[in-house]
Design a protein around this motif. Structure first.
Motif, PDB file in Angstrom:
ATOM      1  N   ALA A  47      10.078  25.931  58.512  1.00 18.02           N
ATOM      2  CA  ALA A  47      10.200  26.409  57.130  1.00 18.02           C
ATOM      3  C   ALA A  47       9.495  27.756  56.976  1.00 18.02           C
ATOM      4  O   ALA A  47       9.987  28.662  56.314  1.00 18.02           O
ATOM      5  CB  ALA A  47       9.613  25.383  56.167  1.00 18.02           C
ATOM      6  N   LYS A  48       8.339  27.884  57.610  1.00 19.10           N
ATOM      7  CA  LYS A  48       7.575  29.126  57.527  1.00 19.10           C
ATOM      8  C   LYS A  48       8.322  30.283  58.191  1.00 19.10           C
ATOM      9  O   LYS A  48       8.319  31.405  57.688  1.00 19.10           O
ATOM     10  CB  LYS A  48       6.234  28.915  58.222  1.00 19.10           C
ATOM     11  N   GLU A  49       8.985  29.966  59.300  1.00 15.51           N
ATOM     12  CA  GLU A  49       9.715  31.018  60.013  1.00 15.51           C
ATOM     13  C   GLU A  49      11.033  31.382  59.339  1.00 15.51           C
ATOM     14  O   GLU A  49      11.641  32.394  59.659  1.00 15.51           O
ATOM     15  CB  GLU A  49       9.999  30.560  61.459  1.00 15.51           C
ATOM     16  N   ASN A  50      11.484  30.544  58.424  1.00 21.03           N
ATOM     17  CA  ASN A  50      12.773  30.772  57.762  1.00 21.03           C
ATOM     18  C   ASN A  50      12.642  30.746  56.251  1.00 21.03           C
ATOM     19  O   ASN A  50      13.187  29.868  55.581  1.00 21.03           O
ATOM     20  CB  ASN A  50      13.782  29.707  58.209  1.00 21.03           C
ATOM     21  N   PRO A  51      11.906  31.714  55.720  1.00 23.55           N
ATOM     22  CA  PRO A  51      11.596  31.659  54.278  1.00 23.55           C
ATOM     23  C   PRO A  51      12.832  31.759  53.381  1.00 23.55           C
ATOM     24  O   PRO A  51      12.742  31.450  52.202  1.00 23.55           O
ATOM     25  CB  PRO A  51      10.645  32.842  54.058  1.00 23.55           C
ATOM     26  N   LEU A  52      13.979  32.166  53.941  1.00 24.02           N
ATOM     27  CA  LEU A  52      15.162  32.244  53.079  1.00 24.02           C
ATOM     28  C   LEU A  52      15.750  30.871  52.778  1.00 24.02           C
ATOM     29  O   LEU A  52      16.512  30.688  51.850  1.00 24.02           O
ATOM     30  CB  LEU A  52      16.229  33.152  53.699  1.00 24.02           C
ATOM     31  N   LEU A  53      15.378  29.896  53.606  1.00 18.71           N
ATOM     32  CA  LEU A  53      15.752  28.521  53.278  1.00 18.71           C
ATOM     33  C   LEU A  53      14.733  28.028  52.273  1.00 18.71           C
ATOM     34  O   LEU A  53      13.561  28.337  52.369  1.00 18.71           O
ATOM     35  CB  LEU A  53      15.682  27.620  54.512  1.00 18.71           C
ATOM     36  N   ASP A  54      15.184  27.250  51.323  1.00 19.14           N
ATOM     37  CA  ASP A  54      14.224  26.747  50.355  1.00 19.14           C
ATOM     38  C   ASP A  54      13.919  25.296  50.685  1.00 19.14           C
ATOM     39  O   ASP A  54      14.678  24.396  50.343  1.00 19.14           O
ATOM     40  CB  ASP A  54      14.797  26.893  48.941  1.00 19.14           C
ATOM     41  N   PHE A  55      12.824  25.100  51.393  1.00 14.82           N
ATOM     42  CA  PHE A  55      12.385  23.737  51.711  1.00 14.82           C
ATOM     43  C   PHE A  55      11.588  23.229  50.528  1.00 14.82           C
ATOM     44  O   PHE A  55      10.467  23.637  50.301  1.00 14.82           O
ATOM     45  CB  PHE A  55      11.480  23.738  52.952  1.00 14.82           C
ATOM     46  N   LEU A  56      12.162  22.330  49.785  1.00 13.87           N
ATOM     47  CA  LEU A  56      11.449  21.828  48.624  1.00 13.87           C
ATOM     48  C   LEU A  56      10.649  20.622  49.067  1.00 13.87           C
ATOM     49  O   LEU A  56      10.846  19.521  48.615  1.00 13.87           O
ATOM     50  CB  LEU A  56      12.448  21.466  47.527  1.00 13.87           C
ATOM     51  N   GLY A  57       9.772  20.858  50.002  1.00 12.16           N
ATOM     52  CA  GLY A  57       9.065  19.729  50.569  1.00 12.16           C
ATOM     53  C   GLY A  57       7.700  20.081  51.111  1.00 12.16           C
ATOM     54  O   GLY A  57       6.704  19.623  50.581  1.00 12.16           O
ATOM     55  N   PRO A  58       7.636  20.915  52.140  1.00 10.37           N
ATOM     56  CA  PRO A  58       6.336  21.159  52.762  1.00 10.37           C
ATOM     57  C   PRO A  58       5.321  21.657  51.742  1.00 10.37           C
ATOM     58  O   PRO A  58       4.127  21.505  51.939  1.00 10.37           O
ATOM     59  CB  PRO A  58       6.620  22.257  53.783  1.00 10.37           C
ATOM     60  N   HIS A  59       5.820  22.214  50.657  1.00 16.78           N
ATOM     61  CA  HIS A  59       4.882  22.627  49.631  1.00 16.78           C
ATOM     62  C   HIS A  59       4.708  21.530  48.609  1.00 16.78           C
ATOM     63  O   HIS A  59       4.149  21.736  47.561  1.00 16.78           O
ATOM     64  CB  HIS A  59       5.361  23.915  48.976  1.00 16.78           C
ATOM     65  N   ARG A  60       5.257  20.373  48.884  1.00 20.82           N
ATOM     66  CA  ARG A  60       5.107  19.267  47.955  1.00 20.82           C
ATOM     67  C   ARG A  60       4.169  18.206  48.537  1.00 20.82           C
ATOM     68  O   ARG A  60       3.235  18.530  49.240  1.00 20.82           O
ATOM     69  CB  ARG A  60       6.462  18.713  47.568  1.00 20.82           C
ATOM     70  N   ALA A  61       4.434  16.946  48.181  1.00 22.80           N
ATOM     71  CA  ALA A  61       3.423  15.935  48.494  1.00 22.80           C
ATOM     72  C   ALA A  61       3.194  15.732  49.978  1.00 22.80           C
ATOM     73  O   ALA A  61       4.100  15.845  50.782  1.00 22.80           O
ATOM     74  CB  ALA A  61       3.823  14.630  47.845  1.00 22.80           C
ATOM     75  N   LYS A  62       1.963  15.405  50.298  1.00 20.58           N
ATOM     76  CA  LYS A  62       1.580  15.115  51.671  1.00 20.58           C
ATOM     77  C   LYS A  62       2.313  13.904  52.215  1.00 20.58           C
ATOM     78  O   LYS A  62       2.653  13.853  53.382  1.00 20.58           O
ATOM     79  CB  LYS A  62       0.088  14.774  51.695  1.00 20.58           C
ATOM     80  N   ASN A  63       2.487  12.914  51.361  1.00 14.74           N
ATOM     81  CA  ASN A  63       2.962  11.621  51.851  1.00 14.74           C
ATOM     82  C   ASN A  63       4.471  11.485  51.858  1.00 14.74           C
ATOM     83  O   ASN A  63       4.970  10.454  52.237  1.00 14.74           O
ATOM     84  CB  ASN A  63       2.384  10.501  50.979  1.00 14.74           C
ATOM     85  N   GLU A  64       5.169  12.491  51.419  1.00 17.33           N
ATOM     86  CA  GLU A  64       6.607  12.330  51.336  1.00 17.33           C
ATOM     87  C   GLU A  64       7.216  12.246  52.726  1.00 17.33           C
ATOM     88  O   GLU A  64       6.769  12.899  53.653  1.00 17.33           O
ATOM     89  CB  GLU A  64       7.225  13.491  50.542  1.00 17.33           C
ATOM     90  N   SER A  65       8.264  11.464  52.840  1.00 19.59           N
ATOM     91  CA  SER A  65       8.908  11.342  54.139  1.00 19.59           C
ATOM     92  C   SER A  65      10.326  11.910  54.080  1.00 19.59           C
ATOM     93  O   SER A  65      11.115  11.740  54.984  1.00 19.59           O
ATOM     94  CB  SER A  65       8.949   9.887  54.579  1.00 19.59           C
ATOM     95  N   SER A  66      10.641  12.562  52.953  1.00 21.87           N
ATOM     96  CA  SER A  66      11.921  13.258  52.915  1.00 21.87           C
ATOM     97  C   SER A  66      11.792  14.554  52.121  1.00 21.87           C
ATOM     98  O   SER A  66      11.007  14.644  51.182  1.00 21.87           O
ATOM     99  CB  SER A  66      12.998  12.346  52.317  1.00 21.87           C
TER     100      SER A  66
END
Ligand SMILES: *[C@@H]1O[C@H](CO)[C@@H](O)[C@H](O)[C@H]1NC(C)=O
Ligand SMILES: *[C@@H]1O[C@H](CO)[C@@H](O)[C@H](O)[C@H]1NC(C)=O
Ligand SMILES: *[C@@H]1O[C@H](CO)[C@@H](O)[C@H](O)[C@H]1NC(C)=O
Ligand SMILES: [Zn+2]
Length: 426
Positions: A47-66
C-alpha cells in the motif's frame, strides 16, 4: 491512418477535460481483501509503495482482517497479480464505481433543489462549504442573543473559515467551552452533517437541551478542510487532504490531522511522502486550515474543557495519545466521558463503539489535532469520534442514511457532554 489521427486528436481534446472536470470513477473497482495477520506487513508495504491505490484499511483498525481497496482501471492488473502471487483471498465488490458515484450525486442534487435559507434540512441532503457558510451566516438573525459567527481565517484557496458560538443568551462571559470541529478530512461527508445536526439541536431544539448550555458555551466549526471538501463536491468524491500543492506535482494536499505541531513528524503515524494519505506536510502548521484550527483552540485558552473532532468512519471514540503507547495523565477521566457516550449509543440503537487511546485502538498517529488539543491547548478532554460507516467505501452514505447516523451519534455526543459538564462543573 486518418482514423488513428482522429482518435489521437480526440484523445488530446478529451484528456484535459477528463483531468479538469468532475471525476466519474469510470471503471474504478473496489476489492475486498481478506488476510491473515501474518500478511499484514506485506500488504502495508505494498500500500505504501502504491499510494494511487486507496487501501481503506492499513490506516484503519489494527484488528481488522479485511480491507477494501479502491483501484483505478490502469492499476487493476498489477493489484490482482499482487493478490495472486501472495495467495491473498480477494473478491470484487464493485465492478465500476462510476454508476454509484453518479447515483449519489444525482440523489443529492435532487434533494437540494428546494434549499431555501435560512431553512436547511440537515437530514435531506449533503451541503457544500459555501451553503454551510451561508447557513451559519443566517443564524444570528434568527438567534440574536444565542448565535455568533466569526471568521477565523482563510483556506489555501481563500475560502472563509467560519466558526459558530452558541450560548444560552444569559450574557455570562467566559464560560467553559465545548469545541467541536468537522470535516478535517474532505471525503467524510457525514462529519459536516453531524456538526450541523448538533447546531440545530442546540438552537432549534433548545428547550430539550438547555442543560447543555447552562454553564457551557459550544463552539462549532463544521468545515475545517474547506478546499478539500468543496473538491469532493465538484471534482473527486473520495479526496481526503487539503488542496495546497506539495513538492510532488502529481500529488496535491496534506493531511491536516498529521500537520499539528505537537509530536509532529514521527514516521510511525505520519508520512513524509506527499502522495500518501497521511502526508504530514513540509513543516508543522504549513497548512492554513491547520493554523486556523490551532488558533481556534488557543483562542479559548484556559476554558477549553472538551475538544471533539468529528470524523468517519469506524465507530471509535479515540483519546490521546496517538503518538505514543503511553497514556496521558487524566486518561481515566477521559475514558469515563467516552464510556458514557458509548453506553448511551448501545442503549439507544445497539451501535457498538470501541474506545481508548488512538495508539492502542487504531494505529499510531503523529501530529493529530486531539494530541495537540491535550498536549498544547490544555483541553481537559479530547476525543476524536469516528462516526459509523455508510455506503460502499464507508465515507459515502446515501442521503437516506443521514437521519439514522446523526440521530444515533447525537445520543452519544449529548451523553458525553452531560458527563463532561457533570465531571467538570463551571
Ligand atoms: C430534541 O431533543 C431531544 C433530547 O435530545 C430529543 O429526544 C428530540 O428528538 C429532539 N427533537 C428534535 C425535533 O430533534
Ligand atoms: C484486538 O485483538 C486482540 C487479540 O485478539 C484483543 O486482545 C484486543 O482487545 C483487540 N483490540 C480491539 C481494539 O478490538
Ligand atoms: C498549558 O499549560 C501549561 C502548563 O501549565 C502552560 O505553561 C501553558 O501556557 C498552557 N497553555 C495554554 C494554551 O493554556
Ligand atoms: Zn478522518
Amino acid at each position: 491512418m486518418t482514423s488513428i489521427l482522429v482518435g489521437f486528436l480526440i484523445c488530446l481534446m478529451v484528456q484535459p477535460m477528463v483531468i479538469l472536470a468532475w471525476q466519474d470513477y469510470k471503471d474504478f473497482k473496489v476489492y475486498e481483501l481478506n488476510f491473515q495477520t501474518s500478511d499484514k506487513d506485506l500488504i502495508s508495504r505494498y500500500a505504501k509503495e502504491n499510494p494511487l491505490l486507496d487501501f481503506l484499511g492499513p490506516h484503519r483498525a489494527k484488528n481488522e482482517s479485511s480491507y477494501r481497496v479502491m483501484v483505478p482501471p490502469e492499476k487493476c492488473d498489477s493489484l490482482v497479480k499482487f493478490f495472486k502471487e501472495n495467495n491473498l483471498e480477494h473478491r470484487v465488490l464493485v465492478e465500476d464505481l462510476s454508476s454509484y458515484v453518479l447515483a449519489q450525486r444525482v440523489e443529492n442534487q435532487r434533494n437540494k433543489k428546494h434549499l431555501q435559507l435560512p431553512h436547511l434540512d440537515v437530514l435531506g441532503a449533503f451541503y457544500t462549504h459555501s451553503e454551510i457558510n451561508d447557513y451559519l451566516d443566517s443564524l444570528p438573525a434568527r438567534f440574536p442573543k444565542r448565535a455568533f459567527v466569526k471568521q477565523f481565517g482563510w483556506s489555501y484557496e481563500r475560502r472563509p473559515l467560519k466558526v459558530l458560538t452558541i450560548t444560552n443568551g444569559d450574557g455570562r462571559r467566559d464560560k467553559p467551552v465545548i469545541l467541536v470541529d468537522g470535516t478535517v478530512h474532505a471525503r467524510e461527508w457525514i462529519s459536516p452533517s453531524m456538526a450541523l445536526y448538533i447546531i440545530q439541536q442546540l438552537l432549534d431544539n433548545y428547550s430539550e437541551n438547555q442543560e447543555l448550555l447552562e454553564d457551557y458555551d459550544w463552539v462549532i466549526m463544521p468545515v475545517v478542510n474547506a478546499d478539500g471538501y468543496e473538491f469532493t463536491h465538484t471534482d473527486s468524491r473520495y479526496f481526503r487532504k487539503t488542496r495546497k500543492p506539495t513538492n510532488d506535482p502529481d500529488c496535491v494536499g496534506t493531511d491536516i490531522n498529521r500537520n499539528f505541531g505537537y509530536e509532529w513528524g514521527h514516521d510511525e503515524g505520519s508520512s513524509g511522502d506527499p502522495c500518501e494519505a497521511i502526508y504530514r506536510g513540509e513543516t508543522p502548521f504549513d497548512q492554513p486550515e491547520t493554523q486556523v484550527l490551532r488558533d481556534l483552540m488557543l483562542h479559548h485558552k484556559g476554558r477549553l474543557i472538551w475538544y471533539l473532532s468529528l470524523h468517519s468512519y469506524g465507530n471509535y471514540l479515540l483519546l490521546p495519545w496517538g503518538h505514543t503507547s503511553e497514556f496521558p495523565e487524566h486518561y481515566q477521566d477521559m475514558m469515563s466521558v467516552a464510556d458514557a457516550g458509548a453506553k448511551a449509543i448501545v442503549f439507544h440503537s445497539n451501535g457498538i463503539y470501541t474506545y481508548g487511546s488512538t495508539y492502542y485502538v487504531l494505529y499510531p498517529t503523529s501530529g493529530d489535532s486531539a494530541d495537540y488539543a491535550l498536549g498544547v491547548a490544555n483541553a481537559t478532554v479530547a476525543i476524536t469520534m469516528e462516526l459509523p460507516a455508510g455506503g460502499f467505501l464507508g465515507f459515502d452514505p446515501w442521503v437516506s442514511h443521514i437521519e439514522g447516523l446523526v440521530t444515533e451519534s447525537w445520543v452519544g455526543v449529548r451523553a458525553m457532554a452531560v458527563e463532561v459538564i457533570r465531571h467538570y462543573p463551571a
